[in-house]
Design a protein around this motif. Structure first.
Motif, mmCIF file in Angstrom:
data_model
loop_
_atom_site.group_PDB
_atom_site.id
_atom_site.type_symbol
_atom_site.label_atom_id
_atom_site.label_comp_id
_atom_site.label_asym_id
_atom_site.label_seq_id
_atom_site.Cartn_x
_atom_site.Cartn_y
_atom_site.Cartn_z
ATOM 1 N N HIS A 191 0.853 -1.185 0.000
ATOM 2 C CA HIS A 191 0.000 0.000 0.000
ATOM 3 C C HIS A 191 0.891 1.238 0.000
ATOM 4 C CE1 HIS A 191 -2.181 3.060 2.737
ATOM 5 N NE2 HIS A 191 -2.588 3.264 1.504
ATOM 6 N N TYR A 193 0.696 5.675 -0.370
ATOM 7 C CA TYR A 193 -0.262 6.768 -0.279
ATOM 8 C C TYR A 193 0.458 8.102 -0.216
ATOM 9 C CZ TYR A 193 0.955 7.175 4.678
ATOM 10 O OH TYR A 193 1.636 7.354 5.849
ATOM 11 N N ASN A 210 -4.571 6.675 -2.567
ATOM 12 C CA ASN A 210 -4.071 5.422 -2.020
ATOM 13 C C ASN A 210 -4.094 4.334 -3.090
ATOM 14 O OD1 ASN A 210 -4.315 5.811 1.275
ATOM 15 N ND2 ASN A 210 -5.836 6.975 0.134
ATOM 16 N N HIS A 211 -3.084 3.488 -3.066
ATOM 17 C CA HIS A 211 -3.100 2.331 -3.964
ATOM 18 C C HIS A 211 -2.692 1.088 -3.188
ATOM 19 C CE1 HIS A 211 -2.979 -0.016 -7.632
ATOM 20 N NE2 HIS A 211 -1.814 -0.512 -7.234
ATOM 21 N N THR A 213 -2.284 -3.146 -3.633
ATOM 22 C CA THR A 213 -2.118 -4.167 -4.667
ATOM 23 C C THR A 213 -3.004 -5.376 -4.384
ATOM 24 O OG1 THR A 213 -0.203 -5.068 -3.479
ATOM 25 C CG2 THR A 213 0.231 -3.434 -5.207
ATOM 26 N N GLY A 221 -7.034 -1.707 -4.949
ATOM 27 C CA GLY A 221 -6.943 -0.808 -6.084
ATOM 28 C C GLY A 221 -6.596 0.605 -5.656
ATOM 29 N N THR A 222 -6.875 1.564 -6.542
ATOM 30 C CA THR A 222 -6.571 2.976 -6.281
ATOM 31 C C THR A 222 -7.826 3.689 -5.798
ATOM 32 O OG1 THR A 222 -4.855 2.981 -7.977
ATOM 33 C CG2 THR A 222 -5.706 5.122 -7.274
#
Length: 232
Positions: A191, A193, A210-211, A213, A221-222
């Motif tokens: 993660h 951000y 924020n992303h 995986t 996700g994003t």
């Protein structure tokens, strides 16, 4: 008066009589109310992408000991609709450059057909160097699955101006017992951000990108998030 309000008052009474905060050192009671467009926990939505209303209350002693509670609505796609957590810890400024923090936490979840199976304990240790912070969390019974679980993070806080700041960070969540618990058919996920915030007296507003995986089925996700916070 709401159930959470009674719990806050009860915590206050407990804190003032607790050995953790006992003694002649003065204590402070800090409270906050937050409205956020999405409750993100290490980049993963706890509200299925919907808004959350959150309360937090912490009692701290001058020497660094503290206890507190946190409450938020949640939505995991079942009948669970409330998270309520308790924590206790100790923070110290080692010198002008370094700080240390250790916390014990307990997460609980509630709903119409509430079961305590998902409740779990966790411990956290953090080391700060100026605006850089390294932290790790460990649970030996993650979400009641019996699996060991660890989270590691690094974050950096940038003061753009007196009321405006930026924080960037990275976390890695890893199951230590993948036969009992996995993230998206793997042992863990990442993660990242970036958050922009602005303070104004007792108010704070901000937004973050924020992303995580993880697949969309696991609320990864994003994601964009905005919040408003009031401290009193």
């Amino acid at each position: 008066m709401t159930k959470v309000s009674y719990l806050v008052l009860g915590l206050s009474s407990l804190c003032y009589g607790s050995p953790l905060l006992a003694g002649t050192a003065p204590v402070t009671w800090d409270n906050s109310v937050t409205v956020t467009s999405d409750y993100l926990f290490n980049g993963v939505s706890q509200t299925s992408g919907n808004p959350a209303f959150q309360l937090e209350s912490t009692v701290s002693a001058e020497y660094g000991g503290y206890v507190g509670i946190f409450a938020s609505n949640v939505d995991f796609g079942d009948e669970t609709d409330l998270e309520f957590d308790a924590y206790a810890g100790w923070f110290t400024q080692l010198n002008e450059s370094w700080s240390f923090d250790v916390t014990a936490l307990y997460y609980t979840y509630h709903g119409a057909n509430y079961s305590s199976d998902g409740n779990y304990p966790e411990v956290m240790m953090a080391l700060g160097y100026h605006n850089l912070r390294f932290a790790t969390w460990y649970s030996w019974d993650y979400f009641g699955t019996g699996a060991g679980h660890m989270i590691g993070s690094v974050s950096y806080h940038i003061a753009v101006s007196e009321p405006v700041s930026i924080e960037v960070g990275y976390t890695r969540s890893t199951s230590l017992d993948s036969t009992d618990y996995q993230w998206d058919d793997s042992r863990g996920y990442d993660h990242v951000y970036a958050q922009l915030s602005r303070d104004w007296e007792q108010f704070s507003i901000g937004g973050s990108i924020n992303h995580a995986t993880l697949s969309s089925q696991l609320e990864g996700g994003t994601r964009l998030n905005v919040y408003a916070n009031y401290q009193f």
